[in-house]
Design an enzyme around this catalytic site. Structure first.
Site, PDB file in Angstrom:
ATOM      1  N   HIS A 158      -8.075  -4.880  -0.354  1.00  0.00           N
ATOM      2  CA  HIS A 158      -6.760  -4.255  -0.278  1.00  0.00           C
ATOM      3  C   HIS A 158      -5.954  -4.743   0.928  1.00  0.00           C
ATOM      4  O   HIS A 158      -4.738  -4.903   0.853  1.00  0.00           O
ATOM      5  CB  HIS A 158      -6.951  -2.742  -0.217  1.00  0.00           C
ATOM      6  CG  HIS A 158      -5.689  -1.972  -0.071  1.00  0.00           C
ATOM      7  ND1 HIS A 158      -4.703  -2.008  -1.024  1.00  0.00           N
ATOM      8  CD2 HIS A 158      -5.232  -1.161   0.915  1.00  0.00           C
ATOM      9  CE1 HIS A 158      -3.697  -1.236  -0.625  1.00  0.00           C
ATOM     10  NE2 HIS A 158      -3.994  -0.731   0.543  1.00  0.00           N
TER      11      HIS A 158
ATOM     12  N   SER B 113       0.829  -1.200   0.000  1.00  0.00           N
ATOM     13  CA  SER B 113       0.000   0.000   0.000  1.00  0.00           C
ATOM     14  C   SER B 113       0.873   1.264   0.000  1.00  0.00           C
ATOM     15  O   SER B 113       1.753   1.387  -0.854  1.00  0.00           O
ATOM     16  CB  SER B 113      -0.923  -0.048   1.220  1.00  0.00           C
ATOM     17  OG  SER B 113      -1.906   0.929   1.122  1.00  0.00           O
TER      18      SER B 113
ATOM     19  N   ASP C 161      -8.663  -6.336  -4.635  1.00  0.00           N
ATOM     20  CA  ASP C 161      -8.241  -4.998  -4.193  1.00  0.00           C
ATOM     21  C   ASP C 161      -8.831  -3.962  -5.143  1.00  0.00           C
ATOM     22  O   ASP C 161      -8.420  -3.855  -6.290  1.00  0.00           O
ATOM     23  CB  ASP C 161      -6.700  -4.931  -4.210  1.00  0.00           C
ATOM     24  CG  ASP C 161      -6.159  -3.606  -3.696  1.00  0.00           C
ATOM     25  OD1 ASP C 161      -6.944  -2.656  -3.511  1.00  0.00           O
ATOM     26  OD2 ASP C 161      -4.939  -3.535  -3.479  1.00  0.00           O
TER      27      ASP C 161
END
Lengths: 221, 378
Positions: free
Chosen positions: B356, B157, B323
């Site tokens: 995610h 991320s 995601d």
């Protein structure tokens, strides 16, 4: 890196491996578990990248230290700059490709030489099956039924030679082999190849017309 | 039974004391700067076995628990399944380093730190900083530890953004880069959710233009910001599987706004938990840094194919099927860019329905990929 015992490398891959010069930069399309790339890295100091659609296989390749892209080979080849590789290998995959001419042209763009191998559909056992049974042939190399086969193209050695010439490639080398699908053992076929070979391996490159010999001037009579 | 209080394993590196302030990407200056960090394993005599772990937006330096000499217990870290003896990031072999990012509130300098000019917390006088600035401070820390070249930089991320930033800023300092569930730049969708989070904080009357440290903070705004964020970290499938339309502690609808559905209760709980842990101004600064992040125009700074093999880096890019914050197409764009610039890159998409946040959930496939990738560098 997990090493590959040369004896366990599939016979057709061993033949392909033997044609690649040490230190080359190679792209292996449909690299499976990465046996060829691992063998080349270990024995030929070859740096290589593989492309594999199957996520588990791609993971296994990366986990053994290989550089592998999980994805569709038809798309993955588009992203490389011209002449990125010395060899691009398309091993036992051509028969599953929707647009072979287009793919070969991409391969010849990104690699100096392209190594293509495929099961030979004109092997005598296949001819006999169709002749005697009247049903779509199945064998060790082509084990699927017509309705579940990933092999959407039937190719013979003779067809490929013509195809390569028609779409503008020079065949640098042709190796006909006979081996089973698992393919630990096998042998090179030298005579009546189109009838006796189970697989064909072709090393081709884009015909460079500008390099061809100028035609002799015709003398006036 | 009372648990033994976990020992704080953080160390602190302070630099950029006046007058040698740190110049940020925006042109503003900042100093002194403190970076909190934790380490695991031993640095090899050649100092070539260091792996830097970059945490995500609300993370901290506590990526994994530490072995306790005295038999006390240490609380698990946010990447416990990845880091430790014999794990993918093997602390028996590697020296692992996890710094808290600049702008955070977990020990490194951020908007809640005291401004040396006033002695009061910076609040909005904290200069706007970027992912690049975070990486600059990490590089200073790595220099301070005497590490000339990292064996790897890894993160998911916003941590993945730091990985990419390392590769464009200091390519020669990194042997390998692992970018997980990340992107070369935020999409409009990702910026939109961040903006909702920021507006939610700034709309809270207790925010007081960021000057709230002496009173009640913007707790409600921060909780709502976290709720929005949390939804983007999950997925439709994950939420269906986890909550569906199940009711919380009741058989029938209350026909009111107290919260009937389990998903409501879950989000409220996440919001409250976050308020107790995190600073609202840090959310503003870090989300903005993530929105500004963009390496698309800077990929020419990556190591070039012509560089010697000892200068080249290897890349591993990982994405997750569910995601929707940084979908696989964005990871593939990154891979394409790396291929075009001649980088040695591996990529795999992992099938997972957890959205995610999947990279934070124990998964053998991620461990296998990362462990094998780091091993394969030799």
């Amino acid at each position: 890196m997990v090493l590959t015992d040369p004896a366990t490398l599939r016979f057709d891959l061993r033949i392909i491996a033997s044609t690649i010069e040490p230190g080359s930069h190679v792209l292996d399309l449909g690299c499976g578990n990465g046996d060829l790339l691992a063998w080349l890295a270990e024995h030929r100091q070859v740096s290589g990248t593989g492309v594999e659609q199957d996520k588990n296989k791609a993971t296994a390749c990366i986990a053994r230290g290989l550089s592998v892209l999980q994805g569709d080979l038809n798309r993955e080849v588009d992203d490389y700059p011209d002449d990125t590789f010395d060899y691009v290998i398309l091993s036992q995959t051509l028969q599953q490709v929707f647009a072979p001419a287009q793919l070969l042209s991409s391969l010849a763009r990104i690699g100096r030489r392209v190594i293509v191998s495929f099961p030979n559909f004109s092997h005598y056992s296949i001819r006999l099956q169709l002749l005697c049974n009247g049903a779509a042939p199945k064998n060790e190399q082509l084990p699927y039924s017509w309705y579940d086969t990933p092999n959407i193209r039937v190719i013979t050695l003779k067809d490929f030679r013509r195809f390569a010439r028609d779409v503008g490639y020079t065949i640098l080398r042709e190796i006909a082999i006979s081996s089973g699908h698992a393919g630990g053992e096998g042998r090179i076929i030298r005579r009546l190849t189109n009838l006796r070979a189970t697989y064909g391996i072709f090393i081709i490159e884009k015909s460079r017309r500008e390099q061809e010999q100028p035609r002799p001037q015709r003398q006036p009579l | 039974m009372t648990a033994t209080a976990a020992t704080d394993h953080r160390r602190f590196f302070t630099f950029a004391e006046a007058p040698n302030l740190l110049r940020l990407e925006s042109g503003a200056t900042l100093g002194p700067v403190t970076i909190a960090y934790e380490t695991w394993g031993e640095l090899s005599p050649a100092r070539d076995n260091a792996i830097l772990v970059a945490h995500a937006f609300s993370g901290d330096s506590h990526a994994a628990s530490h072995l306790q000499a005295e038999g006390g217990e240490d609380k698990p870290g946010w990447w416990e399944f990845m880091i430790g003896p014999g794990k993918a990031i093997d602390t028996d072999r590697y020296f692992v380093l996890c710094p808290n990012i600049l702008g955070s509130c977990m020990g490194s300098t951020g908007p809640s730190s005291p401004n040396p000019d006033s002695g009061r917390p910076y609040g909005l006088t904290f200069p706007m900083m970027t992912i690049g600035d975070m990486v600059t401070t990490q590089k200073r820390l790595v220099d301070h530890l005497g590490i000339a070249r990292l064996r790897g930089v890894i993160g998911g991320s916003v941590g993945g953004m730091q990985v990419l930033e390392w590769m464009v800023r200091y390519p020669a300092m990194v042997r390998s880069a692992v970018a997980i569930a990340t992107t070369m730049r935020h999409s409009a969708l990702a910026i939109a959710f961040n903006e909702i989070a920021r507006q939610s904080i700034m709309a809270d009357p207790n925010w007081r233009h960021g000057d709230y440290y002496e009173g009640r903070g913007p707790d409600m705004g921060l909780a709502v910001a976290r709720m929005v964020g949390h939804v983007t970290y999950l997925s439709d499938e994950a939420m269906r599987r986890k909550f569906g339309r199940k009711l919380q502690d009741k058989e029938n609808f209350s026909f009111g706004f107290d919260g009937d559905f389990q998903v409501e209760s879950y989000l409220r709980h996440q919001g409250v938990k976050f308020v107790n842990r995190f600073d609202a101004n840090s959310v503003l600064y870090i989300t903005k840094a993530a929105d500004y992040f963009d390496i698309v125009e800077r990929t020419a700074q990556l190591a070039r194919p012509g560089d010697s093999p000892s200068q080249r880096s290897r890349y591993l890019v990982v994405s997750y099927t569910s995601d929707w914050l940084y979908p696989t197409y964005q990871a593939r764009e990154l891979v394409r860019t790396l291929k075009r610039s001649g980088q040695d890159v591996s990529f795999c998409e992992i099938e997972a329905d957890c959205g995610h946040d999947a990279f934070l959930i124990p998964d053998q496939r991620l461990s296998t990929l990362v462990g094998g990738f780091f091993d394969g560098l030799d």
